[in-house]
Design an enzyme around this catalytic site. Structure first.
Site: not given
Length: 644
Positions: A203, A461, A517, A554
């Site tokens: 990303d 990730e 998240y 994160e």
């Protein structure tokens, strides 16, 4: 990396070792800690025995064309018209969509004059990076080739140039990514236009070109220093600690003179000496390198003649400190540290990933202002100047390889409902792992001496919950441990889909880094549920790994600067603050949570698509470094933590 053996004994073939053809089942194999001897790892510097010429500036620039591709590359003069700055990514420089979207090779070119005083010197070209595949030509000669976009490579060009004369320097750069590169990607051809198109899982925008500096430098012709490895330690006995510096010096094969080591303190006083290519020096009453209070010694290596005449010299700044992991804590100099900070990106308007010293200084000023003591080099090694600045500023760094996008279950950071298997012959395979291993070798070889680097992150990730993950990663963990003589802890950033129940590799690592998240990608806008889900997740990790430290590497929410909501609705600045507050309340309930890295330091550019509008907006600063409301909330929390 490949450096073609057309020049001298220093131009060694450096080809990543083959792990065999891709197989349906990845194999747990031994990855050798070294291949052939690496080229000079030391960053070029001006000394009394070495010269240094910057080749930064405007270069002629051209895209490849159908009649002059890599099979017959530009070695004659490039066509007039375009000039491109170095260092900078080329994508956003020109007002031309064709250049912005280009997939394939581009060429940079300029004329270089060798200083006339280099008659008794050996001349090198060094590129700090070429994203992602670089080829270097001196006139019509291919002198170096390197695969991997974020680490340096170089060539000895002594036999091809003459002091006082000029040569044409051409650099080809290819931005194409495949499933066997690091980072991986896929190339497709449009069925309607026939144009190549690049897709990738990560990303952030696939900026390309010469984003870091280019150097022409010299060393003494025969006897010179190639590399220095310093391993600091501390003898804690007594009231005044003693610094212990173990070192290894690699020199050219022709070196016959004695090697002298001198260590100076910051006031210029000599505090220790040693001799020989390997050895140990001790520093009584040592000044430790501390987070927020850095102290750097000057470690100078000199090659002398039999009559004690100086032949070559190089000075390396070093910090004396220890790093360890134990009982759920991270210890620096035997003191527990709690990491505050960010995942970052090398990203700015116009320059893309181009290194910019103004942004470097300003970003560190903002880290200091907000109370951050650390960051992760997400998701690739940053410019060497960044690491040097972190050394001088006392900032702790988790240093990460470019291994991002090793999960087909997500695309551009967003989960997909269906995906193909990640670890497979037509996906992340044995050849991908060979590229990954080489990236790991080059990262540690470059950054091994930085006191700011306290941890190596092997990947971001990956699909660590899928079959094949353990066979892929276990050899890499062994390789990482064998490469670093200082034995820093190793980690990876864990994907949210790989929970404590499904992850298969976290036992191989020293520190758990979790990217989570809740409240954004799951339980969107529902912060009460998000907090409970986070608490449940951390409960599970602590129960499974009670002695491992946990860093939330994160967490965050996309936020449009200037968008406000009295209801705290998503995308507003208020929602970003509330989400961070919920996470912090959960962190504070877990002793094993020893770090919080908000995603992200600043907004950054992503590839074009409907999932992102002008980039990722999770920054607590805008892309041009203006604070959002969350920056002030974080400053209050982190400053209070510093004072308590």
């Amino acid at each position: 990396m490949r450096v073609f053996p057309v020049l001298s004994f220093l131009s060694l073939a450096l080809i990543p070792p083959s792990l065999g053809v891709p197989s349906p089942q990845l194999r747990d194999v031994e990855l050798p800690p070294t291949q052939q001897a690496l080229t000079i790892n030391l960053k070029p510097q001006q000394t009394s025995t070495r010269d240094l010429v910057s080749l930064d500036g405007l270069w002629s620039f051209a895209l490849e064309d159908a009649t002059n591709s890599t099979s017959a590359p530009w070695t004659a003069a490039l066509p007039k018209g375009l000039e491109c700055p170095v260092p900078a990514s080329y994508n956003d420089i020109f007002v031309d969509r064709t250049i912005h979207d280009h997939v394939g090779w581009v060429y940079y070119q300029r004329t270089v004059t060798v200083p006339r005083g280099w008659a008794d010197q050996r001349a090198f070209l060094r590129l700090e990076s070429a994203t992602h595949h670089g080829r270097v030509y001196v006139n019509e000669h291919l002198v170096a080739e390197h695969v991997g976009g974020y680490t340096p490579f170089e060539a000895d060009i002594t036999s091809l140039v003459q002091p006082g004369e000029s040569f044409r320097l051409t650099i080809g750069v290819d931005n194409q990514l495949t499933h066997e590169t690091i980072p991986p990607g896929d190339l497709v051809t449009s069925e309607y236009t026939g144009k190549k198109q690049q897709s990738y899982q990560h990303d952030f925008y696939n900026y390309a070109g010469l984003a870091r500096s280019i150097w022409l430098y010299s060393v003494p012709k025969d006897q010179f220093i190639k590399d220095i490895t310093v391993v600091p330690d501390v003898d804690w006995d007594g009231d005044a600690e003693t610094g212990v510096v173990s070192y290894t010096v690699q020199t050219s094969n022709a070196t016959s003179g004695p090697i002298r080591i001198s260590i100076l303190d910051e006031e210029g006083n000599e505090v220790a000496t040693a001799s020989g290519a390997t050895g140990t020096a001790t520093i009584p009453s040592v000044n430790l390198w501390q987070p927020g209070a850095p102290y750097l010694y000057s470690f100078t290596v000199s090659i002398l003649s039999a009559s004690q005449r100086l032949i070559d010299t190089y000075t390396l700044p070093i910090g004396i400190r220890t790093v360890a992991v134990g009982n759920g804590t991270i210890l620096v100099n035997n003191e527990p540290v709690y990491l505050t900070g960010f995942g970052k990106h090398e990203d700015s308007p116009i320059r893309g990933k181009g290194h910019d010293i103004a942004y470097l200084v300003h970003d560190f000023q903002l880290l200091d202002w907000i109370g951050a003591n650390s960051f992760r080099t997400s998701h690739y090694p940053y410019a060497e100047e960044v690491m040097e600045f972190a050394d001088r500023q006392g900032i702790l760094v988790i240093d990460e390889t470019p291994a991002v996008g090793l999960a087909y279950s997500i695309g551009a950071g967003i989960s997909t409902d269906t995906s193909r298997v990640t670890f497979a012959p037509d996906g992340i395979n044995n050849n991908t792992r060979a590229a990954h291993a080489q990236a790991l070798r080059e990262l540690i070889a470059r950054d091994k001496n930085h006191p700011s680097v306290i941890m190596w992150s092997i990947a971001n990730e990956p699909a660590s919950d899928e079959p094949g993950a353990r066979a892929y990663f276990e050899p890499l963990t062994r390789l990482a441990r064998s490469l670093d003589p200082a034995h820093r802890p190793i980690t990876f950033a864990n994907l949210g889909l790989a929970t404590y129940e499904t992850d298969t590799i976290s036992d191989l690592f020293d520190v758990l880094c979790l990217n989570r998240y809740f409240g954004w990608y799951s339980y969107t806008g529902d912060l009460e549920s998000a907090g409970k889900a986070l608490h449940e997740e951390l409960d599970g990790w602590v129960a499974k790994y009670p002695t491992k430290p946990i860093i939330i590497s994160e967490y965050g929410a996309d936020t449009m600067a200037g968008l406000h909501s009295v209801l705290g609705l998503i995308w507003s600045e208020e929602f970003q603050i509330e989400l961070l507050d919920v996470y912090h309340g959960v962190f504070d309930q877990f002793q094993n949570v020893v770090g919080e890295h908000v995603w992200n330091f600043a907004d950054f550019q992503t590839k074009e698509g409907i999932q992102r509008v002008d980039g990722n907006k999770k920054g607590v600063f805008t892309r041009d470094r203006r604070p959002k409301g969350a920056a002030f909330a974080l400053r209050k929390r982190w400053m209070n933590m510093m004072s308590s």
